[in-house]
Design a protein around this motif. Structure first.
Motif, short mmCIF file in Angstrom:
data_model
loop_
_atom_site.label_atom_id
_atom_site.label_comp_id
_atom_site.label_asym_id
_atom_site.label_seq_id
_atom_site.Cartn_x
_atom_site.Cartn_y
_atom_site.Cartn_z
N HIS A 171 0.85 -1.20 0.00
CA HIS A 171 0.00 0.00 0.00
C HIS A 171 0.87 1.24 0.00
O HIS A 171 2.08 1.16 0.22
CB HIS A 171 -1.00 -0.02 1.16
N ASP B 193 6.11 4.02 4.71
CA ASP B 193 7.05 3.00 5.20
C ASP B 193 6.99 1.74 4.34
O ASP B 193 7.82 0.86 4.45
CB ASP B 193 6.83 2.65 6.68
N HIS B 194 6.00 1.68 3.46
CA HIS B 194 5.86 0.50 2.59
C HIS B 194 6.20 0.83 1.14
O HIS B 194 6.70 -0.01 0.42
CB HIS B 194 4.44 -0.06 2.70
N ASP C 287 -0.19 -3.78 6.04
CA ASP C 287 -0.99 -3.37 7.19
C ASP C 287 -2.43 -3.80 6.92
O ASP C 287 -2.86 -3.78 5.78
CB ASP C 287 -0.94 -1.85 7.36
N HIS D 71 6.08 -4.63 12.76
CA HIS D 71 5.38 -3.48 13.37
C HIS D 71 4.98 -3.75 14.82
O HIS D 71 4.24 -4.68 15.08
CB HIS D 71 4.05 -3.12 12.69
N GLY E 207 6.80 0.79 10.01
CA GLY E 207 6.25 1.41 11.19
C GLY E 207 7.21 2.47 11.66
O GLY E 207 8.41 2.24 11.71
N GLU F 223 2.00 5.81 10.27
CA GLU F 223 2.40 5.15 11.50
C GLU F 223 2.84 6.17 12.53
O GLU F 223 2.61 6.00 13.71
CB GLU F 223 3.55 4.17 11.24
ZN LIG Z 1 2.89 0.00 8.05
#
Ligand SMILES: [Zn+2]
Ligand SMILES: [Zn+2]
Lengths: 393, 537
Positions: free
Chosen positions: A35, A39-40, A111, A301, A326, A332
């Motif tokens: 997504h 952080d991703h 997530d 996370h 995270g 986050e």
């Molecule tokens: Zn995340």
């Protein structure tokens, strides 16, 4: 001993059979993205694969990237490895990544949350042998109430503010929480205004065909009387800024899973704290893991240590995975209770990095080594541990 | 108790004074009188006796929550509060009840007649009939750890608005030794004071510091400018003991400390002189250790206060005296409205006829004819075992609380403030392994706001004790910093203070340092942001 299908290395989650990464945090050739949270979805990869509803948001956040999009349950094949995306229910366009090779199935959750929020495609458990799960709220004290209860609370509070002649300001991160709040509002009360960062995100989502309630940018030119009755959605970074103070008098509410704890709520010094999270609560995590039918779980996370211990207690082969997820992500950060204390002993509030340049980001990393980046020695330990956990893992 | 639980969350949800008073008033008009009194009792620190110890409460909650013990402990660690942890971890209730706050407290008080098994059954069925917020306040009351996010003055303000009485009158009426079971709301708010509590003290009148900083001492001219003719003022040495009110009514004696603790038994040396006073006398003064005609340093008193039993050795090492500086009740009459000069005359007469003059001492009036004299004298305060002067206007009545104008303290020492430690961090070098760097906070309404960091000032032994405390009372860890349970109070000295927009507290201190560990103080007694800001003026 054969190499595991997915392994954690210094760049991210790696599939050697297919030669691709999932949510890598260092530049790679081929990145499958769960997504669009930062952080991703990092900048600098040669090729990206993501869900179609992330298209515009990823372009807005990362610029002109080489992005291939697919729908949920639409398998593609790379070097004999089958990849498919499945709804994670976290935010619009968020996906779990299913990876299959020679009959073995792994799933990376990204997530996720279990409750249907009405705007993200609802979470679907995917059968697998090994599951890489987040556990941001992996403590039994976190139990969410149905979102309608929370929205009722938000709408009642909004009505009360209108009666008292105060603008309603509600804080939630710009991708995901902002839209979820927007869709839960009772628009008969007044207009909804948005901070620029949120409006840009809304526009990107609308370009992808997502239907959102009408919003307008909150500017100082906006009609003051109308705004008294209105509600402004802002990112956490705007709290306490001169921009926000211009809308005085207002009542200010904070939406986050961390609001479940009294201490966290009081530290925020918001007028109201609403317990609303886009991550699974304790029950949701346990139930989802059971639903995958998996034997092995890797946790990312949050409360990885206690949660993996609990899963081992109930018969899983569970491990903590050391990742960089995270923490350094706006979504986050908003939800992260980690505090920094400056030289005067004051808490430095987390910032929304969408508005910060990379230089600022560097400073944040320096100040927060244990949570955001890893120090070199920590990295060495993490890698050593990963190696010990089996092959390159 | 639902109304009380709602009040609690409503108070939690706002940090605005007016809003809190409004919420309190709304609550007070809707609940029965017994609940009003119980609420007042809880909000003024009069908790019901603890009938079940927290270890048992915790182990029964563990059983009921159906998670492994280690996970319960871990959750407690994350939440930082046992009552809240239990409220969050117990399964959702299927039943409900509508018992009032007073009914619940009555049930808690009657637990004394139950055995352990019965207590357990009662507790579990009680938990299972409550919602989360109700459980939380219930747990706090049950475990005797009830602390509310609202200052007593706001509760008094709400009651004053409702009853039409002055806040000073109500402040006085709710002082002393009352029991919520027999205290009656109607008599609390009626026009005439109907109290028969002979132990009841008066609210203390507190002085403001007169100078901004110790490095910018006010000159005698500046003092003259603000206080005027020295002939209108009385100066006394400022003693370094415990402020106390000594009461003798109908042959019974009571000694109250400023923290509203009844400390009669702590000071047996003071009993004979009090018993000898005419009935209906209340004195304001300083309880202080005194030997060979000299006051002893504060830490000797502190050691004595900290001891449970007064052994012979303690009585010999730290003998007490009472330095009286005011008389506020005489022959059974409240004489707080008389001017100080008249009250002083009465005090001197009482002293004259005392046969215990080495224990019952008068705070001497320092004679001076100009502010300049006094300025020079003040620099010798330490030789007199004092911390400076108290300046009191001769025509001043004895007021309630901290009021500006008629009473001032003029200290020689660095400016100081009592603060609560909230964060700790490991030190460097020799102390790299110990938590030696602390962040301190003071009260802003019901919240502790950090305002200074300080490193030095404790002895090695004290550092070890604090280190031990930090390790066992960490609420959160983030990087090298630990949030610790607010419990320890320290006196923080500093050289100067400036306004600052960069700080949450709104002020920046110069050279803050720890003057001493105030083991005698509870966190409720730490100073407020208003006090700190007063130094700015
Ligand atoms: Zn995340
Ligand atoms: Zn996310």
């Amino acid at each position: 001993m054969s190499r595991p299908l997915l392994e954690f290395n210094e760049k991210g989650i790696f599939c050697s059979a297919g030669n691709f990464y999932i949510d890598p945090w260092r530049p790679v050739k081929y990145a499958v993205i769960t997504h669009a949270h930062s952080d991703h979805a990092k900048w600098g990869h040669q090729k990206y694969l993501a869900h179609k509803l992330s298209h515009e948001v990823l372009k807005y956040r990362l610029g002109n990237i080489d992005l291939e999009i697919i729908d949920y349950n639409e398998p593609i094949h790379i070097n004999g490895v089958t990849i498919s995306l499945h709804p994670a229910g976290h935010i619009i366009g968020s996906a779990q990544i299913r990876v299959e090779y020679k009959g073995e199935v792994w799933v990376v959750s990204g997530d996720y949350k279990v409750e249907d929020d009405g705007i993200s495609t609802p979470f679907e458990p995917v059968k697998c042998h090994s599951f890489i799960s987040e556990c941001t709220f992996g403590m039994p004290v976190y139990k969410w109430r149905p979102q309608q209860e929370i929205f009722d609370g938000i709408n009642n509070w909004w009505r009360l503010n209108v009666e008292e002649g105060k603008t309603t300001v509600i804080v939630g991160y710009s991708l995901g929480k902002a839209q979820r709040i927007l869709q839960g509002l009772d628009l008969s009360i007044g207009n909804v205004y948005t901070h620029g960062v949120i409006e840009n995100t809304n526009e990107a989502l609308r370009r992808d065909g997502v239907k959102l309630n009408p919003t307008q940018r909150a500017t100082f030119e906006s009609n003051k009387d109308e705004m008294r009755k209105g509600l402004i959605i802002c990112p956490p970074s705007s709290v306490g800024t001169p921009w926000m103070r211009k809308f005085y008098p207002y009542s200010f509410g904070y939406c986050s899973g961390w609001m479940a704890l009294r201490g966290a709520k009081r530290r925020r010094a918001a007028d109201r704290g609403f317990v609303l999270s886009d991550h699974a609560d304790w029950g949701g995590l346990v139930q989802s893991i059971k639903a995958t039918g998996c034997e092995t779980v890797y946790l990312t996370h949050g409360y990885t240590a206690s949660f993996s211990r609990y899963l081992c207690d109930i018969g899983y082969d569970a491990h903590e995975a050391h990742t960089l997820y995270g923490g350094d992500e706006i979504s986050e950060l908003d939800e992260n209770p980690v505090k920094l204390v400056n030289e005067y002993g004051e808490i430095i509030e987390p910032v929304d990095d969408a508005e910060k340049n990379s230089a600022d980001k560097e400073i944040i990393i320096l100040e927060k080594p244990s949570k955001i980046g890893l120090t070199d020695s920590e990295k060495a330990i993490a890698l050593k541990k990963a190696k010990r956990m089996g092959g390159a893992l | 108790m639902k109304a009380f639980a709602n009040l609690f969350s409503a108070l939690d949800e706002t940090n605005k004074t007016n809003e809190k008073v409004r919420v309190l008033k709304e609550y007070f008009v809707t609940v029965p009188d017994e609940d009003k009194i119980q609420t007042l009792a809880l909000f003024t620190g009069r908790k019901p006796k603890r009938q079940i110890n927290s270890t048992l409460v915790k182990s029964w909650a563990m059983e009921l929550s159906n998670i492994p013990a280690w996970l319960f402990e871990e959750s407690y660690h994350v939440v930082g509060d046992l009552g809240e942890t239990i409220a969050l971890l117990l399964p959702q209730s299927e039943e409900t009840q509508n018992k009032s706050l007073s009914e619940w407290i009555a049930e808690i008080n009657s637990l004394i007649f139950l055995n352990e098994q019965e207590k357990k059954a009662w507790l579990i069925s009680s938990w299972l009939s409550m919602e989360q917020q109700e459980r939380f306040v219930f747990n706090k009351i049950l475990t005797g750890s009830f602390r509310v996010g609202v200052s007593q003055s706001l509760v008094i303000k709400a009651l004053a608005d409702l009853s039409g009485l002055e806040t000073s009158v109500l402040t006085h009426r709710i002082m002393g030794n009352w029991d919520p079971k027999s205290f009656n709301y109607q008599s609390l708010v009626q026009k005439e004071d109907g109290s028969e509590d002979i132990s009841r003290p008066y609210p203390f009148y507190l002085a403001y510091p007169i100078q901004d900083t110790s490095d910018q001492q006010k000159s005698s001219e500046q003092i003259k400018e603000s206080l005027g003719d020295p002939l209108n003022w009385q100066a006394e040495w400022k003693w370094d003991g415990i402020r106390a009110q000594a009461i003798q009514r109908n042959g019974q004696i009571f000694i109250w400390s400023r923290g509203e603790d009844l400390a009669t038994d702590k000071f047996p040396e003071l009993h004979p002189f009090l018993l000898e006073l005419p009935a209906g006398t209340v004195l304001d003064g300083e309880a202080i250790c005194f030997a060979d005609n000299c006051p002893l340093p504060f830490n000797i008193l502190q050691t004595r206060i900290g001891r449970k039993n007064l052994t012979k050795k303690i009585l010999t090492d730290s003998p007490m005296a009472f330095i009286a500086y005011d008389c506020i009740e005489h022959e059974g009459n409240d004489i707080r409205d008389l001017p100080l000069s008249r009250r002083r005359a009465i005090l001197e007469k009482l002293h004259q006829s005392s046969s215990f003059k080495d224990v019952f001492r008068l705070s001497p009036v320092v004679s001076f004819s100009s502010w300049d004299d006094l300025y020079k004298l003040r620099l010798r305060s330490r030789d007199e075992f004092a911390e400076g002067f108290m300046l009191k206007k001769l025509d001043s009545p004895y007021l309630v609380g901290r009021k500006r104008g008629a009473w001032w303290k003029w200290k020689v020492d660095p400016l100081s403030i009592d603060a609560v430690m909230i964060y700790a961090q490991k030190g460097h070098g020799r102390r790299a392994d110990l938590y030696t760097d602390y962040t301190f906070a003071i009260w802003d309404q019901d919240k502790l706001v950090p305002f200074a960091k300080a490193y030095s000032g404790l002895t090695d032994k004290e550092i070890n004790q604090v280190n031990f405390f930090v390790k066992r009372n960490t609420l959160e860890k983030f990087g090298p910093v630990r949030t610790v349970k607010p419990q320890l109070v320290f006196e923080i000295g500093f050289e100067g203070i400036n306004k600052s927009t960069r700080h949450k507290s709104g002020v920046a201190l110069r050279f803050p340092r720890i003057l001493r560990w105030r083991q005698d103080k509870k966190i409720e007694e730490a100073d407020t942001i208003e006090t700190l800001k007063e130094f700015l003026k």
